[in-house]
Design a protein around this motif. Structure first.
Motif, PDB file in Angstrom:
ATOM      1  N   LEU A 149      31.948  -7.248   6.058  1.00  0.00           N
ATOM      2  CA  LEU A 149      33.371  -7.402   6.961  1.00  0.00           C
ATOM      3  C   LEU A 149      33.648  -7.368   8.160  1.00  0.00           C
ATOM      4  O   LEU A 149      33.601  -7.892   9.302  1.00  0.00           O
ATOM      5  CB  LEU A 149      35.318  -6.541   6.420  1.00  0.00           C
ATOM      6  CG  LEU A 149      34.979  -6.471   5.306  1.00  0.00           C
ATOM      7  CD1 LEU A 149      36.239  -6.172   4.881  1.00  0.00           C
ATOM      8  CD2 LEU A 149      35.546  -8.116   4.781  1.00  0.00           C
ATOM      9  N   LYS A 177      42.847  -0.212  -0.839  1.00  0.00           N
ATOM     10  CA  LYS A 177      42.838  -1.882   0.625  1.00  0.00           C
ATOM     11  C   LYS A 177      40.974  -2.348   0.278  1.00  0.00           C
ATOM     12  O   LYS A 177      40.800  -3.431   0.891  1.00  0.00           O
ATOM     13  CB  LYS A 177      42.516  -0.655   2.197  1.00  0.00           C
ATOM     14  CG  LYS A 177      43.711  -0.364   2.618  1.00  0.00           C
ATOM     15  CD  LYS A 177      43.318  -0.417   3.770  1.00  0.00           C
ATOM     16  CE  LYS A 177      45.043  -0.351   4.830  1.00  0.00           C
ATOM     17  NZ  LYS A 177      44.623  -0.544   6.055  1.00  0.00           N
ATOM     18  N   ARG A 184      38.141  -1.129   0.314  1.00  0.00           N
ATOM     19  CA  ARG A 184      36.978  -1.284   1.636  1.00  0.00           C
ATOM     20  C   ARG A 184      36.518  -0.037   1.546  1.00  0.00           C
ATOM     21  O   ARG A 184      36.531   0.875   0.967  1.00  0.00           O
ATOM     22  CB  ARG A 184      37.930  -1.200   2.646  1.00  0.00           C
ATOM     23  CG  ARG A 184      39.212  -2.566   3.232  1.00  0.00           C
ATOM     24  CD  ARG A 184      37.846  -3.628   3.684  1.00  0.00           C
ATOM     25  NE  ARG A 184      38.574  -4.556   3.983  1.00  0.00           N
ATOM     26  CZ  ARG A 184      39.393  -5.354   3.241  1.00  0.00           C
ATOM     27  NH1 ARG A 184      38.686  -6.060   2.459  1.00  0.00           N
ATOM     28  NH2 ARG A 184      39.976  -6.323   4.077  1.00  0.00           N
ATOM     29  N   TRP A 221      33.613   2.150   3.885  1.00  0.00           N
ATOM     30  CA  TRP A 221      32.785   2.579   5.876  1.00  0.00           C
ATOM     31  C   TRP A 221      31.668   2.936   4.678  1.00  0.00           C
ATOM     32  O   TRP A 221      31.193   4.161   4.196  1.00  0.00           O
ATOM     33  CB  TRP A 221      33.474   3.413   6.344  1.00  0.00           C
ATOM     34  CG  TRP A 221      34.764   2.868   6.617  1.00  0.00           C
ATOM     35  CD1 TRP A 221      34.954   2.388   8.185  1.00  0.00           C
ATOM     36  CD2 TRP A 221      35.499   2.229   6.361  1.00  0.00           C
ATOM     37  NE1 TRP A 221      35.837   1.986   8.287  1.00  0.00           N
ATOM     38  CE2 TRP A 221      35.838   1.600   7.077  1.00  0.00           C
ATOM     39  CE3 TRP A 221      36.644   2.229   4.759  1.00  0.00           C
ATOM     40  CZ2 TRP A 221      37.607   0.753   7.037  1.00  0.00           C
ATOM     41  CZ3 TRP A 221      37.533   1.424   4.789  1.00  0.00           C
ATOM     42  CH2 TRP A 221      38.527   0.712   5.593  1.00  0.00           C
ATOM     43  N   VAL A 240      31.480  -1.889   7.541  1.00  0.00           N
ATOM     44  CA  VAL A 240      32.711  -2.240   6.898  1.00  0.00           C
ATOM     45  C   VAL A 240      32.406  -3.322   5.887  1.00  0.00           C
ATOM     46  O   VAL A 240      32.962  -3.909   5.961  1.00  0.00           O
ATOM     47  CB  VAL A 240      34.031  -2.548   8.048  1.00  0.00           C
ATOM     48  CG1 VAL A 240      35.358  -2.186   6.008  1.00  0.00           C
ATOM     49  CG2 VAL A 240      34.087  -1.399   8.854  1.00  0.00           C
ATOM     50  N   SER A 261      33.535  -4.445   1.986  1.00  0.00           N
ATOM     51  CA  SER A 261      34.068  -5.287   0.501  1.00  0.00           C
ATOM     52  C   SER A 261      33.455  -5.267  -1.036  1.00  0.00           C
ATOM     53  O   SER A 261      33.186  -6.271  -0.397  1.00  0.00           O
ATOM     54  CB  SER A 261      35.408  -6.432   0.266  1.00  0.00           C
ATOM     55  OG  SER A 261      36.453  -6.744  -0.519  1.00  0.00           O
TER      56      SER A 261
END
Length: 84
Positions: A26, A55, A57, A59, A78, A80
């Motif tokens: 992302l 979400k 996600r 990091w 970031v 997914s």
């Protein structure tokens, strides 16, 4: 060597190891801290710093070091992660 070549090693780690195949990139923030010369050995590392399952996600702290242990690139990605 061009800085983006060094930064591309981070993409290899994310796409093949952590989180692995099926990961969607992302964003990537990179800082170029030291030069990389032809013939240097570069090690890329990704470390999970935060997971937000709601979400979808993840990091990651991203770092590249040379053969002397000098950090040449650092930043944050970031992604997914792959869905099961």
């Amino acid at each position: 060597a061009h800085g983006m070549l060094t930064a591309s090693f981070i993409s290899t780690v994310i796409g093949t190891m952590l989180p692995g195949p099926g990961t969607v990139y992302l964003s990537q923030e990179v800082r170029f801290l030291a030069p990389v010369k032809i013939g240097d050995t570069v090690t890329a590392v990704a470390e999970i710093t935060e997971i937000r399952p709601e979400k979808k996600r993840v990091w990651l702290k991203t770092t590249c070091t040379n053969q002397e242990g000098t950090v040449v690139v650092d930043g944050q990605a970031v992604v997914s992660p792959p869905r099961r």
